[in-house]
Design a protein around this motif. Structure first.
Motif, PDB file in Angstrom:
ATOM      1  N   UNK A  14      11.081  14.489  18.040  1.00 46.29           N
ATOM      2  CA  UNK A  14      12.797  14.690  17.582  1.00 46.29           C
ATOM      3  C   UNK A  14      12.722  15.764  17.090  1.00 46.29           C
ATOM      4  N   UNK A  15      12.909  16.815  17.943  1.00 45.63           N
ATOM      5  CA  UNK A  15      13.103  18.323  17.240  1.00 45.63           C
ATOM      6  C   UNK A  15      14.581  18.614  17.637  1.00 45.63           C
ATOM      7  N   UNK A  16      15.348  18.708  16.384  1.00 44.99           N
ATOM      8  CA  UNK A  16      16.727  18.693  16.492  1.00 44.99           C
ATOM      9  C   UNK A  16      17.331  20.316  16.540  1.00 44.99           C
ATOM     10  N   UNK A  17      16.535  21.137  16.621  1.00 40.92           N
ATOM     11  CA  UNK A  17      17.086  22.655  16.851  1.00 40.92           C
ATOM     12  C   UNK A  17      17.730  22.773  17.991  1.00 40.92           C
ATOM     13  N   UNK A  18      19.056  23.493  17.558  1.00 42.34           N
ATOM     14  CA  UNK A  18      19.752  23.574  18.879  1.00 42.34           C
ATOM     15  C   UNK A  18      20.906  22.468  19.261  1.00 42.34           C
ATOM     16  N   UNK A  19      20.339  21.379  18.723  1.00 44.91           N
ATOM     17  CA  UNK A  19      21.425  20.138  19.287  1.00 44.91           C
ATOM     18  C   UNK A  19      22.799  20.005  18.393  1.00 44.91           C
ATOM     19  N   UNK A  20      23.579  19.902  19.160  1.00 40.97           N
ATOM     20  CA  UNK A  20      24.799  19.609  18.673  1.00 40.97           C
ATOM     21  C   UNK A  20      25.252  18.032  18.287  1.00 40.97           C
ATOM     22  N   UNK A  21      25.532  17.767  16.764  1.00 38.88           N
ATOM     23  CA  UNK A  21      25.467  16.096  16.690  1.00 38.88           C
ATOM     24  C   UNK A  21      26.774  15.536  16.817  1.00 38.88           C
ATOM     25  N   UNK A  22      26.856  14.429  16.659  1.00 36.58           N
ATOM     26  CA  UNK A  22      28.083  13.590  17.043  1.00 36.58           C
ATOM     27  C   UNK A  22      29.053  13.683  15.735  1.00 36.58           C
ATOM     28  N   UNK A  23      30.327  13.630  15.951  1.00 38.06           N
ATOM     29  CA  UNK A  23      31.422  13.806  14.903  1.00 38.06           C
ATOM     30  C   UNK A  23      31.643  12.512  14.392  1.00 38.06           C
ATOM     31  N   UNK A  24      31.555  11.455  15.174  1.00 38.11           N
ATOM     32  CA  UNK A  24      31.699  10.029  14.806  1.00 38.11           C
ATOM     33  C   UNK A  24      30.805   9.314  15.693  1.00 38.11           C
ATOM     34  N   UNK A  25      30.176   8.026  14.892  1.00 38.63           N
ATOM     35  CA  UNK A  25      29.056   7.004  15.574  1.00 38.63           C
ATOM     36  C   UNK A  25      29.244   5.830  14.993  1.00 38.63           C
ATOM     37  N   UNK A  26      28.892   4.792  15.616  1.00 40.01           N
ATOM     38  CA  UNK A  26      28.972   3.604  14.787  1.00 40.01           C
ATOM     39  C   UNK A  26      27.519   2.909  15.660  1.00 40.01           C
ATOM     40  N   UNK A  27      27.200   2.049  14.979  1.00 39.73           N
ATOM     41  CA  UNK A  27      26.014   0.980  15.352  1.00 39.73           C
ATOM     42  C   UNK A  27      26.652   0.087  16.135  1.00 39.73           C
ATOM     43  N   UNK A  28      25.530  -0.710  16.933  1.00 41.66           N
ATOM     44  CA  UNK A  28      26.027  -2.092  17.658  1.00 41.66           C
ATOM     45  C   UNK A  28      26.005  -3.095  16.914  1.00 41.66           C
ATOM     46  N   UNK A  29      26.871  -3.981  17.200  1.00 40.72           N
ATOM     47  CA  UNK A  29      26.746  -5.216  16.491  1.00 40.72           C
ATOM     48  C   UNK A  29      28.205  -5.527  16.144  1.00 40.72           C
ATOM     49  N   UNK A  30      28.421  -7.003  15.950  1.00 40.76           N
ATOM     50  CA  UNK A  30      30.047  -7.188  15.711  1.00 40.76           C
ATOM     51  C   UNK A  30      30.787  -6.951  16.852  1.00 40.76           C
ATOM     52  N   UNK A  31      30.115  -7.104  17.881  1.00 42.22           N
ATOM     53  CA  UNK A  31      30.952  -7.132  19.308  1.00 42.22           C
ATOM     54  C   UNK A  31      30.894  -5.545  19.652  1.00 42.22           C
ATOM     55  N   UNK A  32      30.291  -4.451  19.154  1.00 47.02           N
ATOM     56  CA  UNK A  32      30.262  -3.164  19.475  1.00 47.02           C
ATOM     57  C   UNK A  32      29.062  -2.890  20.437  1.00 47.02           C
ATOM     58  N   UNK A  33      29.250  -2.375  21.542  1.00 46.19           N
ATOM     59  CA  UNK A  33      27.836  -2.010  22.196  1.00 46.19           C
ATOM     60  C   UNK A  33      28.073  -1.009  23.316  1.00 46.19           C
ATOM     61  N   UNK A  34      29.468  -0.373  23.240  1.00 47.54           N
ATOM     62  CA  UNK A  34      29.615   0.663  24.228  1.00 47.54           C
ATOM     63  C   UNK A  34      30.943   1.283  24.178  1.00 47.54           C
ATOM     64  N   UNK A  35      30.750   2.792  23.832  1.00 46.54           N
ATOM     65  CA  UNK A  35      32.027   3.194  23.467  1.00 46.54           C
ATOM     66  C   UNK A  35      32.778   3.747  24.710  1.00 46.54           C
ATOM     67  N   UNK A  36      33.975   3.778  24.565  1.00 47.96           N
ATOM     68  CA  UNK A  36      34.934   3.998  25.717  1.00 47.96           C
ATOM     69  C   UNK A  36      35.862   5.484  25.157  1.00 47.96           C
ATOM     70  N   UNK A  37      35.447   6.141  25.663  1.00 44.72           N
ATOM     71  CA  UNK A  37      36.310   7.560  24.913  1.00 44.72           C
ATOM     72  C   UNK A  37      37.835   7.554  25.349  1.00 44.72           C
ATOM     73  N   UNK A  38      38.701   8.074  24.340  1.00 42.51           N
ATOM     74  CA  UNK A  38      40.054   7.664  24.780  1.00 42.51           C
ATOM     75  C   UNK A  38      40.755   9.230  24.456  1.00 42.51           C
ATOM     76  N   UNK A  39      41.774   9.343  23.989  1.00 42.43           N
ATOM     77  CA  UNK A  39      42.681  10.577  23.928  1.00 42.43           C
ATOM     78  C   UNK A  39      43.135  11.013  22.445  1.00 42.43           C
ATOM     79  N   UNK A  40      43.400  12.316  22.385  1.00 41.00           N
ATOM     80  CA  UNK A  40      44.227  12.492  21.232  1.00 41.00           C
ATOM     81  C   UNK A  40      45.681  12.325  21.537  1.00 41.00           C
ATOM     82  N   UNK A  41      46.465  11.544  20.703  1.00 36.63           N
ATOM     83  CA  UNK A  41      47.707  11.289  20.979  1.00 36.63           C
ATOM     84  C   UNK A  41      48.766  12.655  20.768  1.00 36.63           C
TER      85      UNK A  41
END
Ligand SMILES: [Ca+2]
Ligand SMILES: [Ca+2]
Length: 500
Positions: free
Chosen positions: A395-422
Motif C-alpha cells: 500500500x504505497x500511497x505516493x502519487x495517489x489522489x484520495x477520495x473526497x467522500x467515502x462511506x462504508x458498506x452496511x445499513x443497506x449501502x453497498x454500491x455508490x451511484x454517482x450523481x450531479x451537481x445541482x
C-alpha cells in the motif's frame, strides 16, 4: 437512519431550521470496517460482487425482487399516435430553433484541457429546502440514464439497459412534464443476460455539444463481437426526417475493447468542458482486479489497458490521443487511472469540475472530485479502496489522489451511484450540492458541497427521508434545464423537486 456503527455525526455547523435538524449528516471518513454489509458484499467476490457496479445495473443479484418490469411494460410508442405525433412535431420545431440559436458552437473540437480557475463552491449557510422525488415516468425496463440534447428543455431521453433474449437496449423519449412517451429514439441489440442485476447492456448516452447542428450522439454499450463480450463506444446520428428518431444504420464504432468478466463495465459517457468525450470504464470484472484479463499490478494501475480508467477521446480523431491525455502509456486514451468501476461520473455544468462515483469492492464506496482540467490522476485502485489500503502488503500511497467522500458498506449501502451537481433553477437552495446515492437496499440519496479542498464542514447530507423511491437506485441524470432525475430498478424515473 440506520448507519449505526458508522461514524455518523449530527450536524455541528451553525445551520438553522427544522429541516436541517431533521437531516442526518454523514461523517464520511473514519468509520470502522466493522459494519460489513451483507455477506455477499464481503465474500462473494466474484461475479456479481457488489452489485457492484452495476450499480448499476440492477443491483444486487436478483434479490431485489424488483420486478424489473418486463420490457413489455414499456409504453407502446404507437399507442398514442395523435398526441405523441403532435408533440413530436412541436418539439421538432423547438429543436430546430435551438439548433439555429447555437450558431456559435464553442465546443466543436476536442481541445487541450484548461486548468480550473474556480476556487470551489461557496459553502451554504443554510439547508436546502425540503425535497421530494416526483414520478415522471414508470413502466420502463431497467432505466439506467436520463439526459437531454443541448437546447432540448421539454423532453428527456431515458436509457433502458436491455435484458435477456430480445431485450434490446432502448433510448426512449419522454415529455418531461406529462411523462408521455414520444418515441423510441433508438433500439439496438446488446450483449446482456436475463439477470436484472447484470451489468451488461446499453449503459451510457451523450449528445455532441453542438447537437443538433452536429447530428451525432454517442453510446456506451456491451455487444457480442470479435472479443466475445466487448464494450463499444459508438457514434450514431439522428435521422434527417424526424428529430425524435435516430438513424439505426448510422453506427460508427469509435472504440471497442474486451470484457474479460461480465461485471465492472463502467458505462458512463459525457463531454467535458474541453469538448472531449470522457468514458468511464471498470477494471474488467471479477473481484479484486485479479485473474484472467487482469494485469499483474491490476488493470486499475496498468497503463496498457482501457480497463480501470477514465478515458478521453476526440470524437473526430478517436484513434489518436486527445490533446492533454497521458503520454507514454500503452494506450492513447488515458485521462485518469486507478479506477475500479466508474459506473457514473459527471461534470458540473457550471464549473466543469468532474465528480466520479467509483464503486468499491467489499467495504468502502467513494466519490472523487477533480477540478476542471486537472486529470492525469491515479485514484488508487486496487492499491486502495477509497481511502483505505486494499492490499496492505503493497500500500504505497505516493502519487495517489484520495477520495473526497467515502462511506462504508452496511445499513443497506453497498454500491455508490454517482450523481450531479445541482445547477437547475427550480430549487435555488440546492444549488452547488452534489447529489448522489447508493444502489443498495437502503436506497439512500446524499449530497455535499465541494469547497475546493473538501466537503463543506466535512459533512454529507442524508436525504433519503425526503427522496423516497421504489426499487433500487440505478442512476441519476439531468434534463436540459439542469434538474436532477433518479432512475430505479422498479422501472420508474423520478425528478427531484422542492416539496410543496
Ligand atoms: Ca467486465
Ligand atoms: Ca480511489
Amino acid at each position: 437512519m440506520q448507519e449505526k456503527g458508522n461514524a455518523m455525526r449530527r450536524l455541528t455547523m451553525p445551520l438553522a431550521g427544522p429541516l436541517w435538524l431533521a437531516l442526518m449528516l454523514c461523517w464520511g471518513c473514519g468509520g470502522e470496517n466493522g459494519s460489513q454489509g451483507p455477506a455477499d458484499a464481503a465474500t462473494s467476490g466474484s461475479t456479481t460482487d457488489l452489485g457492484s457496479a452495476g450499480g448499476g445495473v440492477g443491483g444486487k443479484d436478483a434479490t431485489g425482487s424488483q420486478s424489473a418490469s418486463s420490457p413489455d411494460a414499456a409504453p407502446d410508442p404507437d399507442a398514442a399516435p395523435g398526441d405523441a405525433g403532435s408533440n413530436a412535431s412541436d418539439a421538432g420545431g423547438e429543436l430546430a430553433d435551438a439548433g439555429g440559436a447555437q450558431s456559435q458552437p464553442q465546443q466543436t473540437v476536442c481541445k487541450a484541457p484548461v486548468a480550473a480557475t474556480n476556487p470551489g463552491n461557496t459553502c451554504p449557510d443554510q439547508s436546502p429546502a425540503p425535497l421530494e422525488a416526483t414520478v415522471v415516468g414508470s413502466g420502463l425496463a431497467l432505466p439506467v440514464w436520463v439526459t437531454a440534447p443541448p437546447g432540448e428543455n421539454q423532453h428527456i431521453y431515458v436509457l433502458e439497459r436491455g435484458m435477456g433474449a430480445g431485450g434490446d437496449g432502448r433510448i426512449v423519449i419522454l415529455d418531461r412534464d406529462s411523462g408521455t412517451e414520444v418515441s423510441t429514439f433508438l433500439s439496438l441489440p446488446v450483449a446482456s443476460t436475463s439477470s436484472a442485476g447484470s451489468e451488461l447492456g446499453l449503459l451510457g448516452l451523450s449528445f455532441h455539444p453542438d447537437y443538433p447542428a452536429d447530428p451525432r450522439f454517442f453510446i456506451n454499450y456491451t455487444a457480442s463481437g470479435d472479443f466475445g463480450t466487448e464494450t463499444r463506444i459508438s457514434a450514431f446520428e439522428v435521422s434527417a426526417a424526424d428529430p425524435f428518431v435516430a438513424d439505426a444504420d448510422s453506427e460508427v464504432v469509435l472504440l471497442r475493447f474486451d470484457q474479460p468478466q461480465s461485471n465492472h463495465n463502467g458505462g458512463m459517457l459525457a463531454f467535458g468542458p474541453d469538448g472531449c468525450l470522457f468514458v468511464g470504464t471498470g477494471d474488467g470484472g471479477g473481484s479484486g482486479d485479479v485473474g484472467t484479463g487482469h494485469a499483474s499490478e491490476g488493470n486499475g494501475q496498468s497503463l496498457d489497458t482501457e480497463h480501470g480508467k477514465i478515458l478521453r477521446l476526440d470524437v473526430d480523431a478517436p484513434d489518436g490521443a486527445a490533446p492533454g491525455n497521458l503520454e507514454g502509456a500503452g494506450i492513447a486514451h488515458i485521462w485518469d487511472w486507478g479506477i475500479r468501476n466508474a459506473w457514473r461520473f459527471s461534470f458540473d455544468r457550471e464549473t466543469g469540475d468532474l465528480y466520479i462515483g467509483d464503486v468499491g469492492q467489499g467495504e468502502w464506496e467513494e466519490i472523487d472530485v477533480e477540478p476542471a482540467g486537472s486529470g492525469l490522476r491515479n485514484y488508487g485502485w486496487p492499491i486502495m479502496e477509497a481511502n483505505h489500503c486494499y492490499n496492505a502488503a503493497s500500500c504505497d500511497q505516493a502519487g495517489l489522489t484520495l477520495a473526497v467522500d467515502e462511506y462504508p458498506h452496511g445499513g443497506g449501502d453497498d454500491c455508490v451511484v454517482g450523481g450531479h451537481v445541482y445547477r437547475g433553477s427550480a430549487i435555488p437552495s440546492l444549488g452547488g450540492y452534489y447529489v448522489y446515492g447508493d444502489n443498495g437496499s437502503g436506497r439512500k440519496v446524499r449530497a455535499f458541497v465541494w469547497d475546493g479542498a473538501g466537503r463543506c464542514g466535512d459533512q454529507t447530507l442524508e436525504l433519503s427521508d425526503q427522496l423516497t423511491v421504489d426499487g433500487d437506485i440505478l442512476s441519476f441524470g439531468e434534463d436540459g434545464l439542469g434538474e436532477i432525475y433518479i432512475t430505479t430498478s422498479a422501472g420508474t424515473v423520478y425528478r427531484i423537486e422542492a416539496a410543496p
